[in-house]
Design a protein around this motif. Sequence first.
Motif, mmCIF file in Angstrom:
data_model
loop_
_atom_site.group_PDB
_atom_site.id
_atom_site.type_symbol
_atom_site.label_atom_id
_atom_site.label_comp_id
_atom_site.label_asym_id
_atom_site.label_seq_id
_atom_site.Cartn_x
_atom_site.Cartn_y
_atom_site.Cartn_z
ATOM 1 N N ALA A 504 0.826 -1.207 0.000
ATOM 2 C CA ALA A 504 0.000 0.000 0.000
ATOM 3 C C ALA A 504 0.865 1.264 0.000
ATOM 4 C CB ALA A 504 -0.919 -0.014 1.222
ATOM 5 N N LEU A 505 1.960 1.275 0.769
ATOM 6 C CA LEU A 505 2.851 2.435 0.804
ATOM 7 C C LEU A 505 3.542 2.638 -0.540
ATOM 8 C CD1 LEU A 505 4.451 2.069 4.369
ATOM 9 C CD2 LEU A 505 2.518 3.490 3.665
ATOM 10 N N HIS A 506 3.788 1.537 -1.243
ATOM 11 C CA HIS A 506 4.419 1.646 -2.565
ATOM 12 C C HIS A 506 3.499 2.401 -3.523
ATOM 13 C CE1 HIS A 506 6.643 0.602 -6.190
ATOM 14 N NE2 HIS A 506 5.513 0.099 -6.699
ATOM 15 N N PHE A 507 2.203 2.066 -3.502
ATOM 16 C CA PHE A 507 1.253 2.765 -4.362
ATOM 17 C C PHE A 507 1.132 4.246 -3.974
ATOM 18 C CE2 PHE A 507 -0.961 -1.520 -4.925
ATOM 19 C CZ PHE A 507 -0.279 -1.770 -6.109
ATOM 20 N N LEU A 508 1.343 4.555 -2.703
ATOM 21 C CA LEU A 508 1.241 5.937 -2.222
ATOM 22 C C LEU A 508 2.569 6.686 -2.307
ATOM 23 C CD1 LEU A 508 -0.922 5.336 0.989
ATOM 24 C CD2 LEU A 508 -1.674 6.485 -1.109
ATOM 25 N N GLY A 509 3.585 6.090 -2.952
ATOM 26 C CA GLY A 509 4.921 6.682 -2.983
ATOM 27 C C GLY A 509 4.955 8.129 -3.439
ATOM 28 N N PRO A 510 4.359 8.493 -4.584
ATOM 29 C CA PRO A 510 4.414 9.902 -5.026
ATOM 30 C C PRO A 510 3.761 10.854 -4.035
ATOM 31 C CG PRO A 510 3.775 8.455 -6.841
ATOM 32 C CD PRO A 510 3.760 7.611 -5.606
ATOM 33 N N ILE A 521 6.735 2.014 10.859
ATOM 34 C CA ILE A 521 6.017 0.748 11.007
ATOM 35 C C ILE A 521 6.621 0.003 12.196
ATOM 36 C CG2 ILE A 521 5.370 -1.434 9.924
ATOM 37 C CD1 ILE A 521 5.744 -0.102 7.218
ATOM 38 N N ALA A 522 5.794 -0.443 13.141
ATOM 39 C CA ALA A 522 6.279 -1.121 14.350
ATOM 40 C C ALA A 522 5.292 -2.205 14.748
ATOM 41 C CB ALA A 522 6.448 -0.109 15.485
ATOM 42 N N GLY A 523 5.706 -3.009 15.736
ATOM 43 C CA GLY A 523 4.793 -4.007 16.301
ATOM 44 C C GLY A 523 4.907 -5.379 15.663
ATOM 45 N N VAL A 536 -5.055 -4.456 0.862
ATOM 46 C CA VAL A 536 -4.139 -3.425 0.369
ATOM 47 C C VAL A 536 -4.894 -2.101 0.200
ATOM 48 C CG1 VAL A 536 -2.746 -2.699 -1.601
ATOM 49 C CG2 VAL A 536 -2.538 -5.023 -0.714
ATOM 50 N N ARG A 537 -6.112 -2.153 -0.341
ATOM 51 C CA ARG A 537 -6.919 -0.949 -0.501
ATOM 52 C C ARG A 537 -7.255 -0.340 0.859
ATOM 53 N NH1 ARG A 537 -10.881 -3.060 -3.095
ATOM 54 N NH2 ARG A 537 -10.028 -2.722 -5.168
ATOM 55 N N LEU A 538 -7.489 -1.203 1.872
ATOM 56 C CA LEU A 538 -7.783 -0.715 3.217
ATOM 57 C C LEU A 538 -6.639 0.132 3.755
ATOM 58 C CD1 LEU A 538 -9.369 -0.778 5.951
ATOM 59 C CD2 LEU A 538 -8.143 -2.912 6.462
ATOM 60 N N PHE A 539 -5.406 -0.403 3.714
ATOM 61 C CA PHE A 539 -4.259 0.344 4.230
ATOM 62 C C PHE A 539 -3.968 1.574 3.367
ATOM 63 C CE2 PHE A 539 -3.144 -3.991 5.927
ATOM 64 C CZ PHE A 539 -3.387 -3.675 7.240
ATOM 65 N N GLY A 544 -3.510 7.100 3.118
ATOM 66 C CA GLY A 544 -3.759 8.223 2.230
ATOM 67 C C GLY A 544 -4.627 9.279 2.881
ATOM 68 N N ASN A 545 -5.603 8.844 3.662
ATOM 69 C CA ASN A 545 -6.464 9.791 4.375
ATOM 70 C C ASN A 545 -5.657 10.590 5.392
ATOM 71 O OD1 ASN A 545 -9.508 10.403 4.854
ATOM 72 N ND2 ASN A 545 -8.679 10.132 6.915
ATOM 73 N N ALA A 546 -4.697 9.947 6.106
ATOM 74 C CA ALA A 546 -3.870 10.639 7.089
ATOM 75 C C ALA A 546 -2.978 11.676 6.417
ATOM 76 C CB ALA A 546 -3.017 9.629 7.854
ATOM 77 N N ILE A 547 -2.492 11.373 5.196
ATOM 78 C CA ILE A 547 -1.642 12.337 4.474
ATOM 79 C C ILE A 547 -2.492 13.492 3.930
ATOM 80 C CG2 ILE A 547 -0.151 12.620 2.462
ATOM 81 C CD1 ILE A 547 0.746 9.722 2.856
ATOM 82 N N LYS A 548 -3.668 13.153 3.401
ATOM 83 C CA LYS A 548 -4.507 14.162 2.765
ATOM 84 C C LYS A 548 -4.937 15.237 3.763
ATOM 85 C CE LYS A 548 -7.655 12.640 0.003
ATOM 86 N NZ LYS A 548 -8.907 12.018 -0.494
ATOM 87 N N TYR A 549 -5.338 14.810 4.968
ATOM 88 C CA TYR A 549 -5.873 15.774 5.944
ATOM 89 C C TYR A 549 -4.804 16.174 6.968
ATOM 90 C CZ TYR A 549 -10.340 14.665 3.858
ATOM 91 O OH TYR A 549 -11.369 14.505 2.961
ATOM 92 N N ARG A 550 -3.630 16.543 6.427
ATOM 93 C CA ARG A 550 -2.535 17.020 7.277
ATOM 94 C C ARG A 550 -2.723 18.506 7.538
ATOM 95 N NH1 ARG A 550 -0.735 16.255 2.092
ATOM 96 N NH2 ARG A 550 0.279 18.064 1.061
ATOM 97 N N LEU A 551 -2.012 18.994 8.538
ATOM 98 C CA LEU A 551 -2.004 20.428 8.832
ATOM 99 C C LEU A 551 -1.026 21.124 7.889
ATOM 100 C CD1 LEU A 551 -2.055 20.306 12.732
ATOM 101 C CD2 LEU A 551 -3.915 21.042 11.232
ATOM 102 N N PRO A 552 -1.342 22.335 7.459
ATOM 103 C CA PRO A 552 -0.472 23.003 6.462
ATOM 104 C C PRO A 552 0.888 23.420 7.000
ATOM 105 C CG PRO A 552 -2.228 24.494 7.187
ATOM 106 C CD PRO A 552 -2.532 23.148 7.778
ATOM 107 N N ASP A 553 1.029 23.524 8.330
ATOM 108 C CA ASP A 553 2.283 24.047 8.880
ATOM 109 C C ASP A 553 3.258 22.966 9.322
ATOM 110 O OD1 ASP A 553 0.631 23.177 10.862
ATOM 111 O OD2 ASP A 553 1.151 24.768 12.293
ATOM 112 N N ARG A 554 2.932 21.704 9.089
ATOM 113 C CA ARG A 554 3.873 20.641 9.488
ATOM 114 C C ARG A 554 3.658 19.397 8.625
ATOM 115 N NH1 ARG A 554 1.226 20.327 15.434
ATOM 116 N NH2 ARG A 554 -0.784 19.375 14.880
#
Length: 649
Positions: A504-510, A521-523, A536-539, A544-554
């Motif tokens: 899943a991270l590979h598809f989100l590389g760009p 990644i841990a655990g 794979v679509r789940l992850f 992708g949702n966590a990256i999309k809704y990031r704060l603009p200052d960090r």
Amino acid sequence: MGCLLSAGARKDGCPLEPVIDAGGSALAVKDRAFVYRYVSPALAGLLGRPASRVVGTTDFSLYDRRRALISRREDLCVLTERRPLQCDGLVMTPDGPRWLSQRKDPVFFLDHCVGVRVCLHDTGNVEVVRLPPFVPPPDGRPAAPRPQDLPPPLEDRFEKIFRSNDTLMVITDPENGRVIDANAAFVKALGATRADLLGRTTIELGFFHSEPHRRQFVQKLLDGEGRSRHQVRFPNRHGTIVVGEVTAELIPNGTSRLLLTMVNDISRRHALMAALESQARRLESIIEGTEVGTWEWHLPTGDITLNRYWTAGLGYLLEELTPFSYDTWRAMVHPDDLPVALAALERHFRDPKVRYEAEFRMRHKSGGWVWILDRGKVVEWDHENRAVRMAGTHLDLTERKRTEERLRLSEADLMRSNADLEQFATVISHDLRQPLRMIASYAQLLERRLGPRLDSEGREFLDIIHEGAARMDQMLLSLLEYSRAGRATAPPASLDSRALVEEALHFLGPVITEAEAHIRIAGVWPLITGRRDDLVRLFQNLVGNAIKYRLPDRPPDILIQGRLTPPWWEITIDDNGRGFAPTEINSLFTLFQRLHPESGCDGFGIGLATCRRIVERHCGTIEVTSAGPGQGSRFTVRLPIGGCAKHRN
């Protein structure tokens, strides 16, 4: 060793005859009342009397009172101590008195001491002592035995038995019931001293509840009943109540008689009986409360005993199905279900550890069929390991079967409905894209043909057409993805969970590179069972949702962690993004709902709804929490390690 009796060798209800060896031995058998039940021919000849005149009598009919009382004490010792006794006895014969050695053995029947076997035959260690020939004196009176031939004094013999016996014994005056003497066992049981007991009455001791009761008891003995018995209750030295079985008889004492009372402590037996009765009452209460049918099958005869709830379940009164047999049961079972029930019985007979349990239909009195759950086990086996008695319960499953059928039909309808909806979504998503492509194509043609002549407003209108068509096409693609999520496009397989996340991270590389996201990644990452594309679509959607809704200052800081909490595998995805208020949780997984439409991020509110659909199709759960706006969020997914049970089925 005592003599053992078999239940199958009785004669006229008397179990004493099998211990008789009539092969020339001088022997006899007495019952617990000290009455002769058998006399061998050799002993009858020794006594000079026909055996028929001796049977039915006691020693008081054969000997003088003193000798008879000595014999009675010996017999009592054998019965109470349940062990043999070697003793000597003076027997009057036609040839005069004979001093004989004799052995007395207890006679056992089903572990109960039922009598005394007396043997005067030489068995190798018992010698018959013959006296010199009897010569009558001149006056015709029989000569008195020699002093050395007389038995020990009665007082000495009785004193030894009385004092050393473990049975509780007390001697009382039959006229007033007062204690004259008590043995050590009796004194110890009551926790008193011998001096404390002397002079007290048996009413005070608790043997009788009133003087008329005591006198009635004694009168039975005076009327010739020999021995009398009844139960008593009295406190022992610990303050607990002793339940005793009292046996008493009158014994000579010179010109008068005394009452010898023996108390057998049956407190344990009484407590066990009370416990059994209490257990039976509890069981009856449970049966009455649950109205469960019960049955008991005696296999050798085929007879089956039922309770009223068993028969009521089939519409009968208990009297209508009494008697009931195995053949009747077979006739009432549905022919298609009878092999199932018989196979379950056979399995239980072969291996008692496997409980008998079967579901089958039985004919109701009204003519219909009733579903029954039958359970039971063999509760008694014979010495050849054959089943003798079996018991069990009988439950009406008809309503449950009807409910199961309704659920089965409802599930089938739901599956058809879901299939139709998925097909509808697929068709709509596919067919609607064709008109959109036409709109986008003709908008491009207009732009090329009329481009130089269009003013700014016209160009703005064309841009709106292009943007709307593209947005609609993207929405239809998302809807198509949602309809396909969780569909059984491929069978579940054992998958490397770490590999799923990395794919899943590979598809989100760009996207990760553009946002400069930091992902850890841990655990624990075990093998799990599921469908690769869905997981794979789940992850991919969650990260992708966590990256999309990031704060603009960090830049995004995301931690993906796995842990085992059997039977679940738990994955948490923590981010430092926009977060949300607790009141907004309910709309997160709703289709076409977005929390931050003002953020300018692309999306249609389908991604998290798709995640929820995938997780639920894998029999898992998904949750999200946040400390508040601007404080990030945590998504928690739980999936069964071994896969979904309905997928296995």
